[in-house]
Design an enzyme around this catalytic site. Structure first.
Site, PDB file in Angstrom:
ATOM      1  N   ALA A  38      25.454 -21.359 -21.299  1.00 46.73           N
ATOM      2  CA  ALA A  38      24.079 -21.805 -21.017  1.00 46.73           C
ATOM      3  C   ALA A  38      24.006 -23.254 -21.751  1.00 46.73           C
ATOM      4  O   ALA A  38      23.263 -24.117 -21.510  1.00 46.73           O
ATOM      5  CB  ALA A  38      23.077 -20.975 -21.431  1.00 46.73           C
ATOM      6  N   HIS A 157      34.580 -14.763 -20.859  1.00 44.14           N
ATOM      7  CA  HIS A 157      33.473 -15.681 -21.078  1.00 44.14           C
ATOM      8  C   HIS A 157      33.258 -15.739 -22.874  1.00 44.14           C
ATOM      9  O   HIS A 157      32.747 -16.950 -23.200  1.00 44.14           O
ATOM     10  CB  HIS A 157      32.206 -15.316 -20.311  1.00 44.14           C
TER      11      HIS A 157
END
Length: 185
Positions: A38, A157
């Site tokens: 993000a 990730h």
């Protein structure tokens, strides 16, 4: 995010504050913006904001980015991500942090990525966070259409930034040496 800390009311207010902070820190020198997950969305939005103000970064590095409008794997692996963050994050995953993360996420819902003048390195994880359902689409990997260079790095990730951080950092430094060799380290 700490209890009682104010959140910006709008994306423009956040970007103005961040732009002022970056420019003050850079003190007129060249700088590179880097963001993961993000944070990569915010780094991209900030790069565009700074470019519009006439003082953008010399390069932009986006690591395993998924946009709020197209969450891809982040929408499929919510449980795996929350579990990883709960078990391994150095910061507590509490109501305050989750509320702030939601507020920042909401600010980006109407944001649309556009090409930057700065060259863009897009790094994506080489390993999935979990099983990939057949009905979830062709691939789980992060994609970024505006990247000048896209490179796979080892790890998931999260582990691309922890266990594999040295390789991830070396990949960024190698690319920066090629793209902007006169940058200040």
């Amino acid at each position: 995010f700490l209890p009682g800390e104010p959140l910006p009311a709008r994306l423009d207010a956040l970007l103005d504050a961040q732009a002022d902070a970056v420019l003050a820190y850079a003190a007129g020198g060249p700088f590179v913006l880097v963001g993961h997950s993000a944070g990569a969305n915010m780094a991209h939005a900030l790069a565009l904001h700074l470019e519009a103000r006439g003082s953008g970064p010399v390069a932009l590095v986006l690591m395993d980015i998924y946009t709020p409008a197209a969450p891809g794997a982040m929408g499929v692996w919510r449980e795996e991500m929350l579990s990883w963050a709960t078990e391994r994050s150095v910061l507590p995953v509490d109501d305050t942090r989750l509320t702030a993360m939601g507020a920042y996420h909401r600010m980006l819902l109407d944001w649309t990525p556009r090409p930057t003048r700065a060259p863009v390195l897009h790094l994506y994880a080489g390993e999935p966070m979990g099983a990939w359902p057949d009905d979830a689409g062709p691939d789980w990997r992060s994609r970024w259409a505006g990247a000048h260079t896209s490179t796979e790095v080892p790890g998931t990730h999260f582990s691309m930034m922890t266990e594999h951080a040295a390789v991830t950092a070396a990949t960024v430094h190698t690319w920066l040496d090629e793209v902007c060799p006169t940058r200040v380290p």
